[in-house]
Enzyme design. Structure first.
Site, PDB file in Angstrom:
ATOM      1  N   HIS A 113       0.852  -1.192   0.000  1.00  0.00           N
ATOM      2  CA  HIS A 113       0.000   0.000   0.000  1.00  0.00           C
ATOM      3  C   HIS A 113       0.888   1.243   0.000  1.00  0.00           C
ATOM      4  O   HIS A 113       2.074   1.170   0.347  1.00  0.00           O
ATOM      5  CB  HIS A 113      -0.892   0.036   1.254  1.00  0.00           C
ATOM      6  N   ASP A 116      -1.317   8.718  -1.715  1.00  0.00           N
ATOM      7  CA  ASP A 116      -1.222   9.865  -2.625  1.00  0.00           C
ATOM      8  C   ASP A 116      -2.069  10.977  -2.017  1.00  0.00           C
ATOM      9  O   ASP A 116      -3.284  10.839  -1.901  1.00  0.00           O
ATOM     10  CB  ASP A 116      -1.741   9.435  -4.010  1.00  0.00           C
ATOM     11  N   HIS A 118      -3.617  14.496  -2.458  1.00  0.00           N
ATOM     12  CA  HIS A 118      -3.904  15.498  -3.496  1.00  0.00           C
ATOM     13  C   HIS A 118      -3.444  16.894  -3.065  1.00  0.00           C
ATOM     14  O   HIS A 118      -3.281  17.770  -3.906  1.00  0.00           O
ATOM     15  CB  HIS A 118      -5.402  15.529  -3.805  1.00  0.00           C
ATOM     16  N   HIS A 153      -5.541   9.055  -0.999  1.00  0.00           N
ATOM     17  CA  HIS A 153      -5.939   7.673  -1.271  1.00  0.00           C
ATOM     18  C   HIS A 153      -4.729   6.804  -1.555  1.00  0.00           C
ATOM     19  O   HIS A 153      -3.642   7.307  -1.851  1.00  0.00           O
ATOM     20  CB  HIS A 153      -6.935   7.611  -2.447  1.00  0.00           C
ATOM     21  N   CYS A 154      -4.937   5.510  -1.477  1.00  0.00           N
ATOM     22  CA  CYS A 154      -3.887   4.549  -1.816  1.00  0.00           C
ATOM     23  C   CYS A 154      -3.787   4.498  -3.340  1.00  0.00           C
ATOM     24  O   CYS A 154      -4.793   4.593  -4.037  1.00  0.00           O
ATOM     25  CB  CYS A 154      -4.235   3.179  -1.245  1.00  0.00           C
ATOM     26  N   HIS A 164      -7.947  -0.487  -4.798  1.00  0.00           N
ATOM     27  CA  HIS A 164      -7.682  -0.106  -3.401  1.00  0.00           C
ATOM     28  C   HIS A 164      -8.574   1.064  -2.971  1.00  0.00           C
ATOM     29  O   HIS A 164      -9.026   1.124  -1.841  1.00  0.00           O
ATOM     30  CB  HIS A 164      -6.202   0.237  -3.206  1.00  0.00           C
ATOM     31  N   MET A 169      -9.675   2.605   0.712  1.00  0.00           N
ATOM     32  CA  MET A 169      -8.463   3.353   1.061  1.00  0.00           C
ATOM     33  C   MET A 169      -8.512   4.780   0.527  1.00  0.00           C
ATOM     34  O   MET A 169      -7.840   5.137  -0.448  1.00  0.00           O
ATOM     35  CB  MET A 169      -7.223   2.623   0.552  1.00  0.00           C
ATOM     36  N   HIS A 274     -27.079  16.969  -0.863  1.00  0.00           N
ATOM     37  CA  HIS A 274     -28.278  17.786  -0.675  1.00  0.00           C
ATOM     38  C   HIS A 274     -28.779  17.536   0.745  1.00  0.00           C
ATOM     39  O   HIS A 274     -28.897  16.397   1.161  1.00  0.00           O
ATOM     40  CB  HIS A 274     -29.337  17.382  -1.707  1.00  0.00           C
ATOM     41  N   GLU A 298     -28.892  24.775  -3.011  1.00  0.00           N
ATOM     42  CA  GLU A 298     -29.816  23.675  -2.718  1.00  0.00           C
ATOM     43  C   GLU A 298     -29.110  22.324  -2.808  1.00  0.00           C
ATOM     44  O   GLU A 298     -29.336  21.437  -2.004  1.00  0.00           O
ATOM     45  CB  GLU A 298     -31.008  23.708  -3.682  1.00  0.00           C
ATOM     46  N   THR A 299     -28.266  22.180  -3.817  1.00  0.00           N
ATOM     47  CA  THR A 299     -27.510  20.941  -4.038  1.00  0.00           C
ATOM     48  C   THR A 299     -26.143  21.357  -4.547  1.00  0.00           C
ATOM     49  O   THR A 299     -26.026  22.347  -5.265  1.00  0.00           O
ATOM     50  CB  THR A 299     -28.218  20.064  -5.107  1.00  0.00           C
ATOM     51  N   HIS A 325     -28.142  13.607  -4.249  1.00  0.00           N
ATOM     52  CA  HIS A 325     -29.406  13.823  -4.944  1.00  0.00           C
ATOM     53  C   HIS A 325     -29.414  13.160  -6.318  1.00  0.00           C
ATOM     54  O   HIS A 325     -29.923  13.703  -7.297  1.00  0.00           O
ATOM     55  CB  HIS A 325     -29.756  15.303  -5.029  1.00  0.00           C
TER      56      HIS A 325
END
Ligand SMILES: [Cu+2]
Length: 365
Positions: A113, A116, A118, A153-154, A164, A169, A274, A298-299, A325
């Protein structure tokens, strides 16, 4: 004249050299702070704005491969996790801090494993520097130069990456501006509570009779799972690891008048949060605090591979469903959470003028 010019040039060269080789956190002798991570939807204690200088923030993630139940029907899933939870814990730092992560892959696991981030710069977000086999650990440090909410994330390479990620992950980091959140017009924004919701699409294979299959290890599940993944139709879309992880007695809580920051990540697939009966007062859809938030939504939209942040002040008591939604995913595949809000009802905002009753018979003259 020449001497002066030469001096100027060498000063410029020195400046370039300094830019090319920034001081390492070690040389800066920054203070260190060890953070005890907590499982989502909760978030470790942190300052929203800070008067302190940059620090090296120490975190530890232990990779845990384990079989879990992901719905009320008892469907099992070969999960791969950071610290045992899906999503992994939210890490909070401030801009200019350093994230120093110890990543541990115990020898009880079966897979290599890595991680990463971001939010980080270089080396596949740290993925290239953190690949570890069972029985190994590694320490990575990166500088938090951009504010916002970011997925981690992996990413162990090739087809292992999506597998993964959709096995659990993934998680998120929140890098706060040092002076806290603002509305983009210079007004500070604060939250009374913060919750972290990690949405997860899952691809559970079925047997010849259409029943979900159970496996004894991630490796055993891989071939069948990859086949379901390639159809891009998840069998489950859940918040925080399983259907109904955040409903009923596990509902998120707030009081009328409290402002709640909801961080929502989706590492693999798009989503549209939402809040039924409520709104997003201030929403950083892309999660990046250097952009002004949108207001009164709203969303909102969470791009797969990102984390967004929404701030809402609850104005009425009651149970609020927080859903994606695409309501089929919310009601049929699991992506529903509840907020249980206590306080006084505001009749001005809404009132039932007449209770349900039989339709009156038409008046005859
Ligand atoms: Cu992994």
């Amino acid at each position: 004249m020449l001497t002066r010019r030469a001096a100027m040039l060498s000063a410029a060269a020195a400046a370039v050299l300094m830019l090319a080789t920034p001081a390492l956190a070690d040389e800066l002798k920054l203070p260190r702070q060890k953070v005890e991570l907590v499982a989502p939807p909760f978030v470790h204690a942190h300052e929203q704005a800070t008067k302190q200088g940059p620090k090296i923030m120490e975190f530890k993630l232990v990779v845990e491969e384990k079989k879990v139940v992901i719905d009320d029907q008892g469907t099992t899933f070969q999960a791969m996790t950071f610290n045992g939870s899906m999503p992994g814990p939210l890490m909070v730092v401030h801009e200019g801090d350093y994230v120093e992560l110890t990543l541990v892959n115990p020898d009880t696991n079966s897979m290599p494993h890595n991680i990463d981030f971001h939010a980080a710069t270089g080396a596949l977000g740290g993925g290239a520097l953190t690949l570890i086999n069972p029985g190994e650990q590694v320490v990575l440090r990166w500088k938090a130069t951009r504010t916002g909410t970011f997925v981690y994330h992996c990413a162990p390479g090739g087809p292992m990456i999506p597998w993964h990620v959709v096995s659990g992950m993934n998680g998120a980091v929140m890098v706060l501006p040092r002076d806290g959140l603002n509305d983009g017009k210079g007004h500070a924004l604060k939250y009374d509570k913060v919750y972290y919701i990690g949405e997860q699409d899952m691809y559970v294979p079925r047997d010849a009779n259409g029943k979900f299959k159970s496996y004894e290890s991630p490796g055993e599940a891989y071939t069948d799972t990859a086949e379901v993944m390639r159809k891009l139709t998840p069998t489950h879309v859940v918040f925080n690891g399983k259907a109904n992880a955040l409903t009923g007695k596990n509902a998120l809580t707030a009081n009328v008048g409290e402002t709640v920051l909801i961080i929502h990540s989706q590492a693999n697939r798009d989503s549209r949060p939402h809040l039924i009966g409520g709104h997003g007062d201030y929403v950083w859809e892309t999660g990046k605090f250097s952009n002004p938030p949108e207001t009164g939504l709203e969303t909102w939209f969470i791009r797969g591979g990102s984390a967004g942040a929404a701030l809402y002040k609850f104005l009425q008591p009651g149970i609020y469903a927080y859903v994606t939604h695409n309501l089929i995913e919310a009601a049929e595949l699991g992506a529903t959470a509840h907020f249980k809000v206590e306080g006084k009802w505001n009749d001005d905002l809404m009132t039932q003028v007449k209770a349900p009753a039989e339709i009156p018979a038409p008046k005859t003259n």
